[in-house]
Enzyme design. Sequence first.
Site: not given
Length: 425
Positions: A114-115
């Site tokens: 994720a980011k």
Amino acid sequence: MVATKSVVIDHTQRDPWSVALEQFGIAADKLHLDPNMRAILAECQRELTVHFPVRMADGVVKVFTGYRVQHNTTRGPGKGGIRYHPSVSLGEVKALAMWMTWKCAVVGIPYGGAKGGVVCDPKTMSQQQLETLTRRYTTEIELLIGPDRDIPAPDVNTNAQTMAWIMDTYSMHHGYTALAVVTGKPLSIGGSEGRNEATARGAVYTIIEASKHLGIDLEGSRVVVQGYGNAGSFSAKLMAELGARVVGVSDTSGGIYSPKGIDPMRVDAYKRETGSVTGFPGTEKLSNAELLELDCDILIPAAIENQIGEHNAPLIKAKIVAEAANGPTSPEADRILFDRGVFLIPDILCNAGGVTVSYFEWVQDLQNLFWREATINARLKEVMVKSFNDVLDMQKKNKVDMRTAAYMVAVARVAEATLTRGIYP
Ligand code: NAD
């Protein structure tokens, strides 16, 4: 001085998402990945865009745009940093999220990728505005984050204080203290020993393994480090502790070079005092482009993306390029370096020490049991050495470059997990 001057080319920066897809595509081809699996892994599972108001110092309300993307959560909760920068875009956040999926898989930690990011210029904002922005952004992305769901961490222009604000905001909304919702926190609120140096320490463990493989003696080897922040300065210090000679380092204001060697501890103190490494006594000043082309054994890019491209890959003299930074080398440059016999330790492997100790922090928070630094470093070493050798085995078996090998290890693990779970419903 020994640097070869390169022609400065205004090379068009590649869109990070297209680079991420190209790198994935190369590994998918080599693995003969099933087209259905390929289609699943080539997309991000969730992409959240948020627009939220923040009252600025002059009373004006400014609407900010932010993102949180989960590329894939098949192997565990999402994991990845939050970036504050004017150039943040959905494409960049998607690429960074995909890279996190592969990074977690290549080192075998039970996370997906994720980011997050907010389009803003933190350099023009007060601490109070940054706190307000962080708390409101946290509120907006709470749809996705949580200790069992998606665990943010610091990235460009965010730090332990930012993580403290996120942890506090999430905890206030839930009515109890949720230490494990973020990593990279201060030690006083559930942070981990060894987290600051973890990325560099992990990178150095991979350099030690690469040197053994190539028969390079690290004692007296010449090291160049681009970027003298967290990853770069600790890498320089740890390499010097191993007996290597740090001959060049740089930051945004330029590079310094001394064939006799530079003491990284003294450069640290000098940078703290003056704000930059340039002008350090007894060194020659050179540009960042020249620094990359210095005659050395080990080059550690530890600054930003897109530093080694088609224009300068033919001029790199290092035997090992260890990517402490994310995305410093373009796919075109990868091919050139491989053909020239330069041994590249790819970012998803080389800088995975950071996320590995983040994982240790999360485990400690969930157990409310904290480990000594020596335990953390020993466990980090075990993870990095095993991961390096998994990738090296794949590289030897398939006669590919190390980045493709790392991707093949990672993509195969995520694909196997996806197949085993099956497609819902
Ligand atoms: P940082 O902000 O602490 O340091 C970055 C350094 O790079 C600074 O010294 C800055 O002056 C320098 N820099 C910026 N642009 C430059 C340029 N064009 N040329 C030369 N130097 C330049 O950041 P960091 O946390 O050390 O991160 C550096 C890289 O490592 C990033 O790519 C980041 O994504 C990656 N990384 C960091 C971690 C971590 O735990 N810190 C983990 C994984 C990957």
